[in-house]
Motif scaffolding. Structure first.
Motif, PDB file in Angstrom:
ATOM      1  N   GLU A 166      -1.512   3.509   7.646  1.00 35.29           N
ATOM      2  CA  GLU A 166      -1.537   2.088   8.041  1.00 35.29           C
ATOM      3  C   GLU A 166      -2.680   1.431   7.699  1.00 35.29           C
ATOM      4  O   GLU A 166      -3.662   2.052   7.230  1.00 35.29           O
ATOM      5  N   VAL A 167      -2.380   0.158   7.600  1.00 33.18           N
ATOM      6  CA  VAL A 167      -3.250  -0.833   6.864  1.00 33.18           C
ATOM      7  C   VAL A 167      -3.305  -2.229   7.917  1.00 33.18           C
ATOM      8  O   VAL A 167      -2.271  -2.594   8.063  1.00 33.18           O
ATOM      9  N   LYS A 200       5.089   6.395  -2.328  1.00 27.61           N
ATOM     10  CA  LYS A 200       5.596   5.864  -1.252  1.00 27.61           C
ATOM     11  C   LYS A 200       5.165   4.679  -0.651  1.00 27.61           C
ATOM     12  O   LYS A 200       4.000   4.848  -0.310  1.00 27.61           O
ATOM     13  N   ILE A 201       5.618   3.501  -0.477  1.00 29.94           N
ATOM     14  CA  ILE A 201       5.169   2.501   0.183  1.00 29.94           C
ATOM     15  C   ILE A 201       5.131   2.719   1.640  1.00 29.94           C
ATOM     16  O   ILE A 201       5.814   2.988   2.242  1.00 29.94           O
ATOM     17  N   THR A 202       3.808   2.629   2.576  1.00 33.89           N
ATOM     18  CA  THR A 202       3.671   2.916   3.809  1.00 33.89           C
ATOM     19  C   THR A 202       3.168   1.586   4.557  1.00 33.89           C
ATOM     20  O   THR A 202       3.252   1.583   5.769  1.00 33.89           O
ATOM     21  N   ALA A 203       2.527   0.498   3.912  1.00 36.77           N
ATOM     22  CA  ALA A 203       2.045  -0.812   4.700  1.00 36.77           C
ATOM     23  C   ALA A 203       2.299  -1.984   3.551  1.00 36.77           C
ATOM     24  O   ALA A 203       2.149  -1.870   2.620  1.00 36.77           O
ATOM     25  N   PHE A 227       1.042  -1.124  -0.045  1.00 35.77           N
ATOM     26  CA  PHE A 227       0.084  -0.070  -0.024  1.00 35.77           C
ATOM     27  C   PHE A 227       0.777   1.238  -0.069  1.00 35.77           C
ATOM     28  O   PHE A 227       2.059   1.278   0.794  1.00 35.77           O
ATOM     29  N   THR A 228       0.573   2.190  -0.798  1.00 36.35           N
ATOM     30  CA  THR A 228       1.315   3.487  -0.902  1.00 36.35           C
ATOM     31  C   THR A 228       0.524   4.735  -0.189  1.00 36.35           C
ATOM     32  O   THR A 228      -0.504   4.422  -0.033  1.00 36.35           O
ATOM     33  N   GLY A 239      20.982 -11.688   2.776  1.00 39.53           N
ATOM     34  CA  GLY A 239      21.392 -11.762   4.059  1.00 39.53           C
ATOM     35  C   GLY A 239      21.165 -10.245   4.804  1.00 39.53           C
ATOM     36  O   GLY A 239      20.752  -9.156   4.061  1.00 39.53           O
ATOM     37  N   ARG A 240      21.459 -10.463   6.290  1.00 38.88           N
ATOM     38  CA  ARG A 240      21.048  -9.288   6.834  1.00 38.88           C
ATOM     39  C   ARG A 240      21.902  -7.920   6.400  1.00 38.88           C
ATOM     40  O   ARG A 240      21.227  -6.849   6.401  1.00 38.88           O
ATOM     41  N   HIS A 241      23.292  -7.999   5.865  1.00 34.11           N
ATOM     42  CA  HIS A 241      23.920  -7.009   5.486  1.00 34.11           C
ATOM     43  C   HIS A 241      23.713  -6.684   3.920  1.00 34.11           C
ATOM     44  O   HIS A 241      24.398  -5.801   3.711  1.00 34.11           O
ATOM     45  N   ALA A 242      22.835  -7.386   3.323  1.00 36.14           N
ATOM     46  CA  ALA A 242      22.779  -6.957   1.882  1.00 36.14           C
ATOM     47  C   ALA A 242      22.136  -5.557   1.659  1.00 36.14           C
ATOM     48  O   ALA A 242      21.347  -5.166   2.472  1.00 36.14           O
ATOM     49  N   LYS A 243      22.384  -5.071   0.600  1.00 41.04           N
ATOM     50  CA  LYS A 243      21.544  -3.667   0.269  1.00 41.04           C
ATOM     51  C   LYS A 243      20.191  -3.619  -0.334  1.00 41.04           C
ATOM     52  O   LYS A 243      19.455  -3.111  -0.165  1.00 41.04           O
ATOM     53  N   GLY A 244      19.771  -5.023  -0.609  1.00 38.42           N
ATOM     54  CA  GLY A 244      18.416  -5.314  -1.199  1.00 38.42           C
ATOM     55  C   GLY A 244      18.316  -4.756  -2.577  1.00 38.42           C
ATOM     56  O   GLY A 244      19.243  -4.253  -3.402  1.00 38.42           O
ATOM     57  N   LYS A 245      17.033  -4.881  -3.306  1.00 33.27           N
ATOM     58  CA  LYS A 245      16.868  -4.729  -4.700  1.00 33.27           C
ATOM     59  C   LYS A 245      15.848  -3.515  -4.349  1.00 33.27           C
ATOM     60  O   LYS A 245      14.777  -3.426  -3.805  1.00 33.27           O
ATOM     61  N   PRO A 246      15.969  -2.566  -5.348  1.00 35.66           N
ATOM     62  CA  PRO A 246      15.082  -1.346  -5.390  1.00 35.66           C
ATOM     63  C   PRO A 246      13.777  -1.770  -5.650  1.00 35.66           C
ATOM     64  O   PRO A 246      13.224  -2.742  -6.595  1.00 35.66           O
ATOM     65  N   ILE A 247      12.761  -1.523  -5.013  1.00 35.12           N
ATOM     66  CA  ILE A 247      11.269  -1.725  -5.054  1.00 35.12           C
ATOM     67  C   ILE A 247      10.675  -1.624  -6.510  1.00 35.12           C
ATOM     68  O   ILE A 247       9.830  -2.408  -7.001  1.00 35.12           O
ATOM     69  N   VAL A 248      11.014  -0.706  -7.307  1.00 37.61           N
ATOM     70  CA  VAL A 248      10.699  -0.079  -8.667  1.00 37.61           C
ATOM     71  C   VAL A 248      11.035  -1.338  -9.528  1.00 37.61           C
ATOM     72  O   VAL A 248      10.454  -1.502 -10.641  1.00 37.61           O
ATOM     73  N   ASN A 249      11.999  -2.089  -9.033  1.00 37.68           N
ATOM     74  CA  ASN A 249      12.561  -3.474 -10.008  1.00 37.68           C
ATOM     75  C   ASN A 249      11.434  -4.736  -9.898  1.00 37.68           C
ATOM     76  O   ASN A 249      11.511  -5.613 -10.678  1.00 37.68           O
TER      77      ASN A 249
END
Length: 255
Positions: free
Chosen positions: A94-95, A40-43, A3-4, A21-31
């Motif tokens: 919030e949702v 902007k994701i809020t929930a 939800f945005t 892993g915990r230290h990973a940078k992650g992947k951009p949500i736009v991908n």
């Protein structure tokens, strides 16, 4: 379901989210999601099945609440679908996933809260606006948190955190039921010592709490180590902050 703030809902299967892993940078949500500029994701709500009498309860900054059957969100589209129609200068914060029989507890930036039966919020369509959950005593106030609690809840407590490092833990039973649309009661005394409320979480004794500051500090603490106090109080110090550093967010780690 993602939800945005703008009230849109995006749909993504869990296995499409890469593990890291915990230290990973992650992947951009736009991908992963086709979200628009400025969204902007809020929930995030994990869903195993859209079957049964389940509802999504949405809460906005301006105190609006909206309840819609979960099945209304079972048919995703590329680019997302409308989850709630927001009024000007409002945003979704919030949702919650619920069965329709619980109590809703809204908390505001100025330290007020209101608890009312979820049944007072009629279920409406996906694109509806919703109804007033709380009316503010001050013009600059806003809702910072919304929780769902059982009607006869006894074990859970409400953890309130302010941005200057103070907070308190109080039994949920001390928050009496009111009707939807009221101005609420005092949750925590604010003032210069505490600062505005950052967030409120419904917690159990064996849960843990993570606090994050704007300066990059993180502290993890056990809920049972924070003593119980009354509802209309100032609370206790949770973290020592340096200079102008402030708490910006909090997260609950269930037992």
């Amino acid at each position: 379901l993602f939800f945005t703030e703008q009230g849109k809902v995006h749909w993504l299967r869990g296995y499409l989210i890469p593990e890291a892993g915990r230290h990973a940078k992650g992947k951009p949500i736009v991908n992963l999601l086709r979200i628009g500029d400025g969204e902007k994701i809020t929930a995030v709500i994990p869903i195993k099945s859209f079957e049964g009498d389940q509802y999504l309860l949405m809460i906005t900054k301006n105190g609006i609440v909206k309840k819609t059957l979960l099945t209304a969100y079972s048919r995703p589209r590329q680019g997302g679908i409308i989850g709630i129609t927001l009024r000007e200068k409002d945003r979704l914060i919030e949702v919650k996933l619920t069965d329709g029989s619980k109590d809703v507890l809204l908390s505001t930036r100025e330290g007020l809260s209101i608890r009312f039966p979820e049944k007072e919020v009629t279920s409406i369509g996906r694109g509806g606006i919703g109804v007033i959950g709380i009316r503010f005593k001050k013009k600059n106030d806003e809702v910072v948190s919304g929780e769902i609690v059982d009607v006869d809840e006894k074990e859970k407590t409400l953890m309130t955190v302010c941005n200057k490092g103070y907070g308190k833990r109080t039994r949920v039973a001390l928050y009496r039921n009111q009707h939807r649309g009221g101005k609420g009661i005092i949750d925590i005394k604010g003032g210069d010592r505490n600062g505005p409320v950052v967030g409120v979480k419904s917690v159990l004794d064996n849960d843990e709490l993570i606090l994050v500051t704007q300066g990059g500090m993180i502290i993890r603490m056990g809920i049972k180590d924070i003593r119980l106090v009354g509802r209309n109080t100032y609370g206790v110090k949770l973290i020592n902050l340096d200079g102008s550093d402030r708490i910006t967010d909090l997260a609950l780690v269930p037992q």
